[in-house]
Design an enzyme around this catalytic site. Structure first.
Site, PDB file in Angstrom:
ATOM      1  N   GLY A 239       0.743  -1.245   0.000  1.00 22.25           N
ATOM      2  CA  GLY A 239       0.000   0.000   0.000  1.00 22.25           C
ATOM      3  C   GLY A 239       0.771   1.292   0.000  1.00 22.25           C
ATOM      4  O   GLY A 239       0.188   2.366  -0.155  1.00 22.25           O
ATOM      5  N   PRO A 276       4.420  -5.165  -0.904  1.00 23.72           N
ATOM      6  CA  PRO A 276       4.345  -3.994  -1.777  1.00 23.72           C
ATOM      7  C   PRO A 276       4.173  -4.405  -3.242  1.00 23.72           C
ATOM      8  O   PRO A 276       4.787  -5.372  -3.687  1.00 23.72           O
ATOM      9  CB  PRO A 276       5.700  -3.313  -1.566  1.00 23.72           C
ATOM     10  CG  PRO A 276       6.621  -4.411  -1.167  1.00 23.72           C
ATOM     11  CD  PRO A 276       5.803  -5.431  -0.447  1.00 23.72           C
ATOM     12  N   GLY A 277       3.348  -3.699  -3.950  1.00 22.17           N
ATOM     13  CA  GLY A 277       3.171  -3.930  -5.385  1.00 22.17           C
ATOM     14  C   GLY A 277       3.501  -2.666  -6.146  1.00 22.17           C
ATOM     15  O   GLY A 277       4.498  -2.562  -6.862  1.00 22.17           O
ATOM     16  N   ARG A 278       2.658  -1.648  -5.916  1.00 17.18           N
ATOM     17  CA  ARG A 278       2.779  -0.399  -6.660  1.00 17.18           C
ATOM     18  C   ARG A 278       4.156   0.235  -6.535  1.00 17.18           C
ATOM     19  O   ARG A 278       4.718   0.695  -7.524  1.00 17.18           O
ATOM     20  CB  ARG A 278       1.718   0.588  -6.134  1.00 17.18           C
ATOM     21  CG  ARG A 278       1.590   1.864  -6.926  1.00 17.18           C
ATOM     22  CD  ARG A 278       0.651   2.845  -6.219  1.00 17.18           C
ATOM     23  NE  ARG A 278      -0.635   2.249  -5.921  1.00 17.18           N
ATOM     24  CZ  ARG A 278      -1.688   2.234  -6.748  1.00 17.18           C
ATOM     25  NH1 ARG A 278      -1.600   2.809  -7.920  1.00 17.18           N
ATOM     26  NH2 ARG A 278      -2.815   1.672  -6.390  1.00 17.18           N
ATOM     27  N   ARG A 314      -6.120   3.522 -15.601  1.00 18.56           N
ATOM     28  CA  ARG A 314      -6.082   4.241 -14.323  1.00 18.56           C
ATOM     29  C   ARG A 314      -6.701   5.633 -14.373  1.00 18.56           C
ATOM     30  O   ARG A 314      -7.451   5.999 -13.471  1.00 18.56           O
ATOM     31  CB  ARG A 314      -4.647   4.293 -13.767  1.00 18.56           C
ATOM     32  CG  ARG A 314      -4.063   2.895 -13.495  1.00 18.56           C
ATOM     33  CD  ARG A 314      -2.757   2.928 -12.721  1.00 18.56           C
ATOM     34  NE  ARG A 314      -2.947   3.483 -11.393  1.00 18.56           N
ATOM     35  CZ  ARG A 314      -2.717   4.714 -11.053  1.00 18.56           C
ATOM     36  NH1 ARG A 314      -2.191   5.549 -11.918  1.00 18.56           N
ATOM     37  NH2 ARG A 314      -2.979   5.127  -9.839  1.00 18.56           N
ATOM     38  N   CYS A 346     -14.520   5.489 -28.186  1.00 18.37           N
ATOM     39  CA  CYS A 346     -15.700   6.337 -28.177  1.00 18.37           C
ATOM     40  C   CYS A 346     -16.343   6.394 -26.799  1.00 18.37           C
ATOM     41  O   CYS A 346     -17.436   5.899 -26.579  1.00 18.37           O
ATOM     42  CB  CYS A 346     -16.687   5.814 -29.215  1.00 18.37           C
ATOM     43  SG  CYS A 346     -18.140   6.814 -29.330  1.00 18.37           S
ATOM     44  N   GLU A 347     -15.605   6.927 -25.825  1.00 25.33           N
ATOM     45  CA  GLU A 347     -16.142   7.173 -24.490  1.00 25.33           C
ATOM     46  C   GLU A 347     -15.457   8.432 -23.990  1.00 25.33           C
ATOM     47  O   GLU A 347     -14.239   8.571 -24.139  1.00 25.33           O
ATOM     48  CB  GLU A 347     -15.781   6.040 -23.524  1.00 25.33           C
ATOM     49  CG  GLU A 347     -16.357   4.727 -23.922  1.00 25.33           C
ATOM     50  CD  GLU A 347     -16.608   3.827 -22.704  1.00 25.33           C
ATOM     51  OE1 GLU A 347     -16.669   4.332 -21.563  1.00 25.33           O
ATOM     52  OE2 GLU A 347     -16.747   2.629 -22.932  1.00 25.33           O
ATOM     53  N   TYR A 375      -0.402  -1.678 -12.197  1.00 24.88           N
ATOM     54  CA  TYR A 375      -1.832  -1.565 -12.530  1.00 24.88           C
ATOM     55  C   TYR A 375      -2.010  -0.925 -13.911  1.00 24.88           C
ATOM     56  O   TYR A 375      -2.962  -0.184 -14.154  1.00 24.88           O
ATOM     57  CB  TYR A 375      -2.600  -0.803 -11.424  1.00 24.88           C
ATOM     58  CG  TYR A 375      -2.338  -1.409 -10.054  1.00 24.88           C
ATOM     59  CD1 TYR A 375      -2.877  -2.643  -9.727  1.00 24.88           C
ATOM     60  CD2 TYR A 375      -1.508  -0.786  -9.131  1.00 24.88           C
ATOM     61  CE1 TYR A 375      -2.603  -3.234  -8.495  1.00 24.88           C
ATOM     62  CE2 TYR A 375      -1.234  -1.373  -7.899  1.00 24.88           C
ATOM     63  CZ  TYR A 375      -1.786  -2.592  -7.581  1.00 24.88           C
ATOM     64  OH  TYR A 375      -1.511  -3.183  -6.370  1.00 24.88           O
TER      65      TYR A 375
HETATM   66  C1  LIG Z   1      -3.309  -4.904  -3.764  1.00 22.17           C
HETATM   67  C2  LIG Z   1      -2.740  -5.570  -2.577  1.00 22.17           C
HETATM   68  C3  LIG Z   1      -1.406  -5.357  -2.233  1.00 22.17           C
HETATM   69  C4  LIG Z   1      -0.500  -4.398  -2.960  1.00 22.17           C
HETATM   70  O1  LIG Z   1      -0.870  -3.091  -2.806  1.00 22.17           O
HETATM   71  P1  LIG Z   1       0.086  -1.924  -3.406  1.00 22.17           P
HETATM   72  O2  LIG Z   1      -0.656  -0.688  -3.150  1.00 22.17           O
HETATM   73  O3  LIG Z   1       0.243  -2.216  -4.857  1.00 22.17           O
HETATM   74  O4  LIG Z   1       1.362  -1.985  -2.676  1.00 22.17           O
HETATM   75  C5  LIG Z   1      -0.887  -6.067  -1.148  1.00 22.17           C
HETATM   76  N1  LIG Z   1      -1.663  -6.928  -0.451  1.00 22.17           N
HETATM   77  C6  LIG Z   1      -2.949  -7.155  -0.750  1.00 22.17           C
HETATM   78  C7  LIG Z   1      -3.733  -8.100   0.055  1.00 22.17           C
HETATM   79  C8  LIG Z   1      -3.535  -6.484  -1.823  1.00 22.17           C
HETATM   80  O5  LIG Z   1      -4.819  -6.694  -2.102  1.00 22.17           O
END
Ligand SMILES: *Cc1c(COP(=O)(O)O)cnc(C)c1O
Length: 421
Positions: A239, A276-278, A314, A346-347, A375
């Site tokens: 997050g 972490p992903g984002r 996004r 077309c949106e 994402y």
């Molecule tokens: C989406 C998600 C993440 C990653 O969130 P980021 O904002 O991309 O870091 C981690 N854990 C869970 C359970 C998620 O659903």
């Protein structure tokens, strides 16, 4: 910091000019930097140094196997949310004992696949899921290691569509009910309770909600241990936000986030996981696109691109901002021009940015969307029968197509016609 910089007047990914990739693969395309991916992973890994920890990349952010393998080779585990992600992680060489399985709607099939293939833990989100997991584990003669995702009821202060830690959200069990649910879990012979899981949302630009959530998790750890549970692992979710705009205030640093983790839960002696992903993938990727037309409207000029909302959703979905830059570096003193930057779909939602300043731009010019690594490609669709755009990975002076553009025939021939037609 990322590795997309101007050199000799043209935008590069590491040592490769993006225009060179554009000639090789056509536009639009996604491009990722190995060095940036590794740098971001290392920031988290270093931030937790001194704690027994595992950084589990939330692969839903960008799930190409080349990205997964790059991170896995650096020591990352994976956080998966579907059977497809589990299988992809496996295909990229990630061992089951470094994969955690999150998500509110795990099916029997998904649970079975993970139990057979090996899993570090399931992050269980509800009592019905607990019952199913127990039954499948018993049927297979296995014991499923679990954490239970608690919903700490904190306001993540992020976009409503990506806040997950308030009591009205669908995620986890209310923290107030946690002791009862853990007591129940302990009676199920197919489960082994090992820890607590929490994830409060995405694109958090402030550490305060994490502090609140992790403090609650620390208190709960103490309580659950008093109740007799062997809490040895805390999964603290993902997050942490990223700077989507260079002109905005910078979000917190992974190092400060790590210090916060140590301060709030470090004394408990638990193994710590983060997801972490984002922050790992977001600024490690760009989307490069070509201007098809410059159209003058009443009081505004439009750049119509060969990329659309189906390629990068996004802005349409979250009102998200992406910095948009030309591949040819503007010479100092160039007067900016203001454009609405749109796709061909077309949106009205197919608008990437309004009143954006760019140097004067012509048809055929290439521009790049920054911060598109997370994402982005994973949320793309074939809306308007537009094939998914390719992904490219750069490493130093090399680049490779890591998912090619399908031909129109490949896309069209996936349809099958019923006998009566
Ligand atoms: C989406 C998600 C993440 C990653 O969130 P980021 O904002 O991309 O870091 C981690 N854990 C869970 C359970 C998620 O659903």
């Amino acid at each position: 910091m990322d590795h997309f910089q101007y050199r000799n007047g043209t935008l590069h990914a590491e040592d490769v000019p993006l225009a060179e990739i554009a000639s090789a693969v056509g536009t639009p395309f996604y491009v990722y930097s190995t060095a940036t991916l590794l740098r971001h992973f290392a920031l988290f890994d270093d931030a937790l140094e001194g704690l027994d920890h595992l950084v589990c990349y939330a692969m839903k952010a960008a799930s190409n196997q080349a990205i997964l393998k790059t991170l896995a080779q650096a020591g990352a585990g994976m956080d998966v949310v579907s059977q497809g992600e589990y299988m992809r992680a496996k295909a990229a060489g990630v061992p089951g004992d470094k994969i955690v399985f999150s998500g509110v709607g795990k099916t029997v099939e998904e649970i079975r696949t993970a139990l057979i293939g090996g899993i570090r833990q399931f992050n269980v989100e509800s009592e019905p899921e607990m019952a199913v997991l127990n039954a499948v584990a018993l049927e297979l003669g296995k014991v499923a290691p679990i954490t239970i995702r608690v919903n700490p009821d904190v306001d993540a202060r992020t976009h409503a569509k990506i806040a997950t830690g308030k009591s009205e959200n669908k995620f986890g069990i209310p923290i107030k009910r946690a002791r009862a649910v853990y007591a129940h879990a302990a009676t199920l012979p197919g489960l082994k309770v090992i820890g607590i899981d929490v994830h409060i949302g995405s694109q958090l630009t402030d550490l305060e909600p994490f502090e609140q959530a992790y403090t609650k998790v620390a208190d709960l750890t103490v309580q659950l241990r008093e109740d007799g549970h062997d809490i040895i692992r805390l999964d603290l979710g993902g997050g942490l936000g990223i700077p989507y705009s260079r002109s905005n205030q910078a979000p917190p640093l992974p190092a400060d986030y790590g210090a916060l983790i140590k301060r709030t839960v470090g004394h408990l002696g638990c193994e710590v996981e983060i997801e972490p992903g984002r922050l790992i993938a977001g600024n490690a990727g760009l989307m490069v696109t070509k201007v098809i037309y410059v159209k003058s409207g009443e009081g505004r000029d439009f750049l119509i691109l060969d990329a659309a909302m189906n390629d990068l959703i996004r802005p349409a979905m979250y009102e998200a901002h992406h910095d948009i830059v030309p591949l040819v570096e503007p010479t100092p003193g160039t007067l900016p021009h203001t454009y609405d930057i749109v796709g061909p779909v077309c949106e009205t939602g197919d608008t990437f940015a309004k009143e954006r300043a760019l140097p004067e731009t012509s048809a055929g010019d290439l521009i790049a969307f920054r911060g598109a690594g997370a994402y982005g490609a994973v949320m793309a669709s074939e809306y308007n029968s537009r094939p998914l755009i390719p992904e490219v990975l750069v490493n130093g002076d090399q680049f490779a197509v890591i998912r090619r553009r399908p031909t129109l025939d490949e896309m069209i021939n996936r349809d099958t016609l019923p006998a009566w037609l």
